[in-house]
Design a protein around this motif. Structure first.
Motif, short mmCIF file in Angstrom:
data_model
loop_
_atom_site.label_atom_id
_atom_site.label_comp_id
_atom_site.label_asym_id
_atom_site.label_seq_id
_atom_site.Cartn_x
_atom_site.Cartn_y
_atom_site.Cartn_z
N HIS A 197 0.99 -1.33 0.44
CA HIS A 197 0.14 -0.29 0.32
C HIS A 197 0.93 1.47 -0.08
N MET A 198 2.07 1.17 0.74
CA MET A 198 2.52 2.47 0.67
C MET A 198 3.15 2.94 -1.21
N ASN A 242 1.72 1.90 -3.05
CA ASN A 242 -0.11 1.67 -4.10
C ASN A 242 -0.68 0.95 -5.22
N TRP A 301 7.17 -0.01 8.73
CA TRP A 301 7.38 1.57 7.91
C TRP A 301 8.58 1.89 7.80
N THR A 306 10.52 2.68 3.69
CA THR A 306 10.28 4.41 3.69
C THR A 306 12.04 4.19 3.73
N LEU A 307 13.10 3.90 4.16
CA LEU A 307 14.41 4.97 3.75
C LEU A 307 15.37 3.33 2.88
N VAL A 321 14.48 11.70 7.68
CA VAL A 321 13.35 10.25 7.75
C VAL A 321 11.92 10.58 8.30
N GLY A 351 10.66 11.16 5.01
CA GLY A 351 10.53 9.90 4.14
C GLY A 351 9.14 9.34 4.60
N MET A 352 9.06 8.96 6.48
CA MET A 352 7.95 8.56 6.44
C MET A 352 6.74 9.24 6.78
N THR A 380 5.33 8.14 2.66
CA THR A 380 5.49 6.69 3.10
C THR A 380 3.64 6.31 3.36
N MET A 381 3.70 7.24 5.26
CA MET A 381 1.84 7.21 5.42
C MET A 381 0.84 7.46 4.60
N GLN A 430 0.74 7.93 1.87
CA GLN A 430 0.30 6.69 -0.10
C GLN A 430 0.41 5.93 0.58
N MET A 431 0.42 4.83 1.97
CA MET A 431 -0.48 4.01 2.41
C MET A 431 -1.73 3.92 2.79
N ALA A 490 -3.13 6.60 -0.42
CA ALA A 490 -3.32 6.97 -1.12
C ALA A 490 -4.52 5.89 -2.39
#
Lengths: 347, 220
Positions: free
Chosen positions: A43-44, A46, A309, A313-314, B18, B21-22, B25-26, B28-29, B31
């Motif tokens: 889901h991150m 899409n 998470w 991300t990283l 960081v 970035g987080m 991603t949050m 996008q989760m 979206a």
């Protein structure tokens, strides 16, 4: 614990059951976490992840296990057979031994060891031996490089992690994880991240340093479980799969299980040390042995999710950056915090 | 001193990046997902999509224009000219069919989906559809036989064509004989009267309408 003790008179059976209880947790936990991880990752980006097996792919982890079980278990000809077979079990044993001192609830901890957290740090270091063994026995350049990197990484990051733990132990005055949790059971304001049960002045002075220690512990725990951004031992783009390149079938599954178990272990330690373990955030409300297990697992899973998470991300760190962060940033900061906490406690 | 401040600004920037970035991603989760669950959900094809070739054999008049247009020669047609007496029916566009099409194969594995065969077709019987799921385990299954004539029908047609040819040949022989006779009389007349009468009308006059004009000189 008492009801099990009363139900079973046989001491041997009791010990076996006591030892097997964390396993009963780890196996379903691993399945759930694999599912959560894949869904969050997808889901991150899409995407949807598993959708075909069961409702929204809920049965996929089981299918994965079945697949791994029926795969051929290959042992390379040039590998050191004995060490090659031993390595994954050693990695899992190292992780599982650490579960012995985790207080899952006020009524259950595998062993209420007085040296609890010290034992945990020592036992989880056994994982390094297993990983090195796997890399060496595989007789493969990638495996060996992965194992060496892993050893260097885990040894480096154990120092800031141990210092962070030391800070907490100084505040709580005990290494017994069960006692440590009981100290924090008075509600959310008594959690060690908020200064524990100390007087208010001390608390306010302590909080910034404890938060720094918590962040240091979080980062070094991520490095200890070899997950992105610290996954250089497995760096797919450089080392194929690192130390488990040559492993297949059930042995690979055990590595995988050990990785997920380790992930929960470090999360659980963070929970016990900073966030009150099985203690309810509302003090007496919703507390009790079963609620305790609920809080413990929920808090642990929250940290597992935080790890996932961060993982998605990283990007991966370079080896020299990794060493830089550990030795030049986290270790001095942790030392400083420990010293300052010591002074505050003495004053 | 700069090294000292750089050290702390690096630590700060690390945490800041960081955090950024987080948050990305949050966000996008939650979206909307872009995955299309392909076998269950299919994307709507564009209007003029070129996928599997479809051929309506009932409308084919056997002109072979498509086979000639094909750059990869994936259309294989065999035709026989039908006798003029034979009624093969009409196409849906009202064109009369005059040719037996005994074979109309399209090797869709060779097809490059250029669509060049579609445009020359005078009866618009070839067209490209939006069907794209037609993979096969055996390559031979990708050779589509659009021809509807059974082997027995082909034999019958062949017989008719042969019979017609024989009849035509017989007619030709008769006509040739007649033409020769006419020519002989004309030559005799020409010899008698030197007026320059063009011989062709006299030659062509007794011939049947579809008779080849080149036949009489050959017969001589």
């Amino acid at each position: 614990m008492e009801f099990i003790t009363s139900a079973l008179e046989n001491q041997i059976l009791l010990t076996v059951l006591n030892a097997a209880l964390p396993l009963l947790f780890i196996l379903p936990y691993a399945l759930v976490t694999i599912y959560i991880e894949m869904k969050m990752a997808a889901h991150m980006q899409n995407r949807l992840a598993y959708m075909q097996t069961g409702y929204h792919g809920t049965l996929q982890p089981f299918a994965d296990i079945v697949k791994l079980l029926q795969k051929e278990d290959i042992i390379p000809t040039a590998a050191d057979k004995f060490l090659f077979i031993l390595a994954p079990y050693l990695v899992f044993v190292g992780t599982y031994a650490s579960f012995a001192v985790l207080p899952f609830s006020s009524a259950y901890a595998g062993s209420e060891l007085d040296l609890g957290i010290f034992y945990l740090v020592a036992a989880s270091s056994l994982v390094v031996v297993g990983i090195l063994m796997a890399g060496w026995a595989s007789n493969n350049k990638w495996s060996l490089f992965g194992a060496l990197r892993s050893a260097a990484q885990i040894v480096s990051y154990e120092i800031p992690a141990a210092l962070a733990i030391l800070g907490v132990v100084m505040i709580a005055g005990t290494m017994n994880l069960q006692t440590l949790t009981s100290l924090q059971s008075g509600g959310i304001h008594e959690w060690i991240i908020f200064g524990g049960t100390l007087p208010l002045g001390h608390k306010l002075a302590l909080i910034p340093f404890i938060v720094v220690l918590f962040v240091i512990y979080l980062i070094s725990s991520m490095a200890e479980v070899n997950r992105t951004p610290f996954d250089i031992p497995e760096a797919e783009s450089e080392l194929v799969q690192g130390y488990n390149t040559e492993y297949s079938g059930m042995k690979f599954a055990i590595f995988y299980l050990a990785e997920y178990a380790n992930l929960f272990l470090v999360s659980a330690v963070a929970v016990v040390l900073f966030f009150g373990g099985w203690a309810s955030p509302f003090g007496e409300l919703m507390s009790g042995p079963l609620w305790g297990t609920f809080w413990f697992v929920t808090k642990g899973m929250l940290f597992v999710c935080l790890n996932i998470w961060l993982r998605w991300t990283l990007p991966r760190m370079r080896v020299d950056q990794l060493m830089y962060v550990s030795w030049k940033v986290m270790t001095p900061f942790a030392l400083l915090c420990v010293i300052v906490i010591g002074f505050i406690l003495v004053l | 001193m700069t090294a000292f401040t750089n050290y702390f600004s690096d630590v700060y920037r690390t945490f800041r990046s960081v955090a950024i970035g987080m948050s990305v991603t949050m966000r996008q989760m939650f979206a909307p997902v872009v995955t299309l669950q392909y076998p269950n959900v299919k994307k709507a094809m564009p209007e003029r999509v070129r996928n599997r070739l479809y051929m309506n054999f009932d409308d084919c008049i056997g002109c072979e224009l498509c086979a000639k247009a094909c750059p990869v020669d994936c259309i294989d047609i065999e035709v026989m000219k039908a006798p003029p007496t034979e009624n093969l029916g009409e196409t849906s566009t009202g064109q009369k069919k005059r040719i037996y099409v005994t074979k109309f194969d399209i090797d869709i594995a060779k097809c490059c989906y250029c669509g060049l065969c579609v445009y020359p077709c005078p009866t618009e019987c070839l067209k490209m559809t939006d069907v794209y799921e037609f993979s096969e385990f055996d390559r031979n299954n990708l050779i589509y036989n659009f021809g509807t004539m059974t082997p027995m029908e082909i034999e019958v047609a062949k017989g008719k064509v042969k019979q017609n040819e024989e009849e035509q040949a017989a007619k030709k022989a008769v006509a040739a004989a007649q033409a020769a006779a006419a020519k002989a009389t004309a030559a005799a007349q020409a010899a008698a009267t030197p007026a320059p009468v063009p011989p062709s009308p006299a030659v062509l006059a007794p011939q049947p309408p579809d008779k080849d004009a080149q036949t009489p000189p050959k017969a001589e």
